[in-house]
Scaffold this active site. Structure first.
Site, PDB file in Angstrom:
ATOM      1  N   SER A 144      44.129  82.514  35.449  1.00  0.00           N
ATOM      2  CA  SER A 144      43.792  83.783  34.776  1.00  0.00           C
ATOM      3  C   SER A 144      42.858  84.559  35.693  1.00  0.00           C
ATOM      4  CB  SER A 144      43.074  83.481  33.456  1.00  0.00           C
ATOM      5  OG  SER A 144      42.435  84.641  32.947  1.00  0.00           O
ATOM      6  N   TYR A 157      36.510  78.995  28.408  1.00  0.00           N
ATOM      7  CA  TYR A 157      37.837  79.433  28.861  1.00  0.00           C
ATOM      8  C   TYR A 157      37.812  79.783  30.347  1.00  0.00           C
ATOM      9  CZ  TYR A 157      42.110  82.139  29.406  1.00  0.00           C
ATOM     10  OH  TYR A 157      43.325  82.606  29.851  1.00  0.00           O
TER      11      TYR A 157
HETATM   12  N1  LIG Z   1      47.954  86.728  27.558  1.00  0.00           N
HETATM   13  C1  LIG Z   1      46.994  86.930  28.429  1.00  0.00           C
HETATM   14  O1  LIG Z   1      46.352  88.005  28.461  1.00  0.00           O
HETATM   15  C2  LIG Z   1      46.666  85.876  29.475  1.00  0.00           C
HETATM   16  C3  LIG Z   1      45.856  86.254  30.556  1.00  0.00           C
HETATM   17  C4  LIG Z   1      45.543  85.307  31.519  1.00  0.00           C
HETATM   18  C5  LIG Z   1      46.029  84.018  31.408  1.00  0.00           C
HETATM   19  N2  LIG Z   1      46.816  83.685  30.347  1.00  0.00           N
HETATM   20  C6  LIG Z   1      47.294  82.295  30.274  1.00  0.00           C
HETATM   21  O2  LIG Z   1      48.696  82.303  30.121  1.00  0.00           O
HETATM   22  C7  LIG Z   1      49.089  81.086  29.510  1.00  0.00           C
HETATM   23  C8  LIG Z   1      50.096  81.399  28.417  1.00  0.00           C
HETATM   24  O3  LIG Z   1      49.463  82.133  27.393  1.00  0.00           O
HETATM   25  P1  LIG Z   1      50.182  83.334  26.614  1.00  0.00           P
HETATM   26  O4  LIG Z   1      49.466  84.562  26.955  1.00  0.00           O
HETATM   27  O5  LIG Z   1      51.648  83.271  26.800  1.00  0.00           O
HETATM   28  O6  LIG Z   1      49.734  82.949  25.121  1.00  0.00           O
HETATM   29  P2  LIG Z   1      50.574  82.529  23.827  1.00  0.00           P
HETATM   30  O7  LIG Z   1      51.648  83.517  23.573  1.00  0.00           O
HETATM   31  O8  LIG Z   1      49.540  82.293  22.785  1.00  0.00           O
HETATM   32  O9  LIG Z   1      51.254  81.153  24.254  1.00  0.00           O
HETATM   33  C9  LIG Z   1      50.512  79.962  24.393  1.00  0.00           C
HETATM   34  C10 LIG Z   1      51.475  78.793  24.486  1.00  0.00           C
HETATM   35  O10 LIG Z   1      50.710  77.591  24.668  1.00  0.00           O
HETATM   36  C11 LIG Z   1      51.131  76.640  23.705  1.00  0.00           C
HETATM   37  N3  LIG Z   1      50.017  75.783  23.285  1.00  0.00           N
HETATM   38  C12 LIG Z   1      48.797  76.173  22.854  1.00  0.00           C
HETATM   39  N4  LIG Z   1      48.075  75.094  22.452  1.00  0.00           N
HETATM   40  C13 LIG Z   1      48.899  74.021  22.642  1.00  0.00           C
HETATM   41  C14 LIG Z   1      48.734  72.628  22.395  1.00  0.00           C
HETATM   42  N5  LIG Z   1      47.622  72.120  21.844  1.00  0.00           N
HETATM   43  N6  LIG Z   1      49.765  71.800  22.701  1.00  0.00           N
HETATM   44  C15 LIG Z   1      50.913  72.298  23.224  1.00  0.00           C
HETATM   45  N7  LIG Z   1      51.118  73.610  23.475  1.00  0.00           N
HETATM   46  C16 LIG Z   1      50.126  74.450  23.181  1.00  0.00           C
HETATM   47  C17 LIG Z   1      51.656  77.454  22.530  1.00  0.00           C
HETATM   48  O11 LIG Z   1      52.641  76.716  21.811  1.00  0.00           O
HETATM   49  P3  LIG Z   1      52.476  76.109  20.320  1.00  0.00           P
HETATM   50  O12 LIG Z   1      51.543  77.004  19.563  1.00  0.00           O
HETATM   51  O13 LIG Z   1      53.880  76.093  19.789  1.00  0.00           O
HETATM   52  O14 LIG Z   1      51.930  74.735  20.554  1.00  0.00           O
HETATM   53  C18 LIG Z   1      52.305  78.628  23.238  1.00  0.00           C
HETATM   54  O15 LIG Z   1      53.635  78.325  23.583  1.00  0.00           O
HETATM   55  C19 LIG Z   1      47.806  80.412  29.030  1.00  0.00           C
HETATM   56  O16 LIG Z   1      47.454  79.384  29.932  1.00  0.00           O
HETATM   57  C20 LIG Z   1      46.780  81.530  29.086  1.00  0.00           C
HETATM   58  O17 LIG Z   1      45.471  81.044  29.287  1.00  0.00           O
HETATM   59  C21 LIG Z   1      47.144  84.582  29.387  1.00  0.00           C
END
Ligand SMILES: NC(=O)c1ccc[n+]([C@@H]2O[C@H](COP(=O)([O-])OP(=O)(O)OC[C@H]3O[C@@H](n4cnc5c(N)ncnc54)[C@H](OP(=O)(O)O)[C@@H]3O)[C@@H](O)[C@H]2O)c1
Length: 267
Positions: A144, A157
């Site tokens: 991130s 985080y």
């Molecule tokens: N969106 C942003 O602005 C942003 C920015 C920088 C980095 N990121 C990173 O991008 C990555 C993906 O996030 P996203 O933005 O796509 O968010 P998201 O839509 O909330 O997706 C998160 C995913 O992680 C899974 N997850 C969460 N807790 C889990 C657990 N305990 N066991 C297994 N799976 C789990 C969720 O699946 P289930 O709920 O089905 O388990 C979901 O598929 C993350 O690492 C996040 O830190 C996001």
């Protein structure tokens, strides 16, 4: 040009939503096969059916809570029993919780570390030797822009993402010449369900699409860089944050994610 993951079985964590879901769709469209991992099995199964119908993708679904101790080994043991070999790994599952550490719920603090750090590290440690033995494969770790400076109100985080970036850069060096491509990708604010948990105050700047993050990652996989930041504005901000004196970088980060006064009062 052939798809980057064509003919490879790719394990994607956090595949049920957002960036992970976009990774799965891109890998399937590019001719790869998949292992989809997340907690919400019904969503993964529906996605598996869709990708199989659309692209003929072979999709294995593993419902797992990556925050649970031993989760990574549980997933890989299950795959071994099913006779599935994973050739590439996208460690994408992650969550961010907004709020000061003092008074935070301990289980929530630990679950961020377990999913963002422990499961990512263990899956990599378990699957990397097989990739090295075959002289091919890839490990993509989703960090991130929070990795580039401490972030008050999201201290845990940001620290987990700094770990992901540091860990991946070191592994990039350890695997050079092995045929295995190791890459960290740092998205900035991206339009996903991430903010359902992190809250709106955690969103800095305009949001990019998950598909843009995936496209930037696949482009970078064809280069030899250890890490990339998605989006030109995010890359510039990350570069500036690294060059500022740390007190200034922390001050700017604090202002960007400072809770709204009403939210701050209710805490
Ligand atoms: N969106 C942003 O602005 C942003 C920015 C920088 C980095 N990121 C990173 O991008 C990555 C993906 O996030 P996203 O933005 O796509 O968010 P998201 O839509 O909330 O997706 C998160 C995913 O992680 C899974 N997850 C969460 N807790 C889990 C657990 N305990 N066991 C297994 N799976 C789990 C969720 O699946 P289930 O709920 O089905 O388990 C979901 O598929 C993350 O690492 C996040 O830190 C996001």
């Amino acid at each position: 040009m052939a798809g980057y993951f064509e003919g490879q079985r790719v394990l994607v964590t956090g595949a049920s939503s957002g960036i992970g879901r976009a990774f799965a769709a891109r890998i399937a469209a590019d001719g790869g096969d998949l292992v989809l991992v997340a907690r919400r099995e019904a969503i993964l199964r529906a996605q598996a059916d869709e990708l199989h119908a659309q692209f003929g993708t072979r999709v294995e679904v593993v419902a797992a809570d990556l925050g649970a101790p031993g989760a990574a080994l549980g997933v890989t043991d299950l795959l071994a029993r099913r006779g599935i070999t994973v050739e590439a790994l996208v460690n994408n599952a992650g969550l961010g919780i907004h709020g000061d550490l003092a008074g935070a719920d301990l289980a929530a603090v630990s679950s961020q570390i377990a999913v963002n750090v422990t499961a990512l590290t263990e899956l990599t440690a378990i699957l990397l030797p097989g990739m090295i033995a075959h002289g091919r494969g890839a490990v993509v770790n989703v960090a991130s822009t929070a990795a580039f400076q401490p972030v008050p109100h999201m201290a845990v985080y940001a620290a987990t993402k700094a770990y992901v970036l540091s860990f991946t850069r070191a592994l990039w060096s350890e695997t050079r010449g092995s045929g295995v491509r190791v890459l960290a990708v740092s998205p900035g604010a991206t339009d996903t369900a991430f903010f359902d948990i992190a809250g709106e105050a955690a969103s800095v700047g305009s949001r990019r699409a998950p598909e843009q993050v995936v496209a930037a990652t696949v482009r970078a996989l064809r280069s030899n860089r250890p890490d990339i930041v998605d989006g030109a504005a995010n890359a510039l901000l990350a570069r500036v944050a690294c060059r500022l004196p740390s007190t200034l970088a922390i001050t700017f980060a604090e202002r960007s994610v400072r809770p709204e006064p009403a939210a701050a009062q209710s805490n």
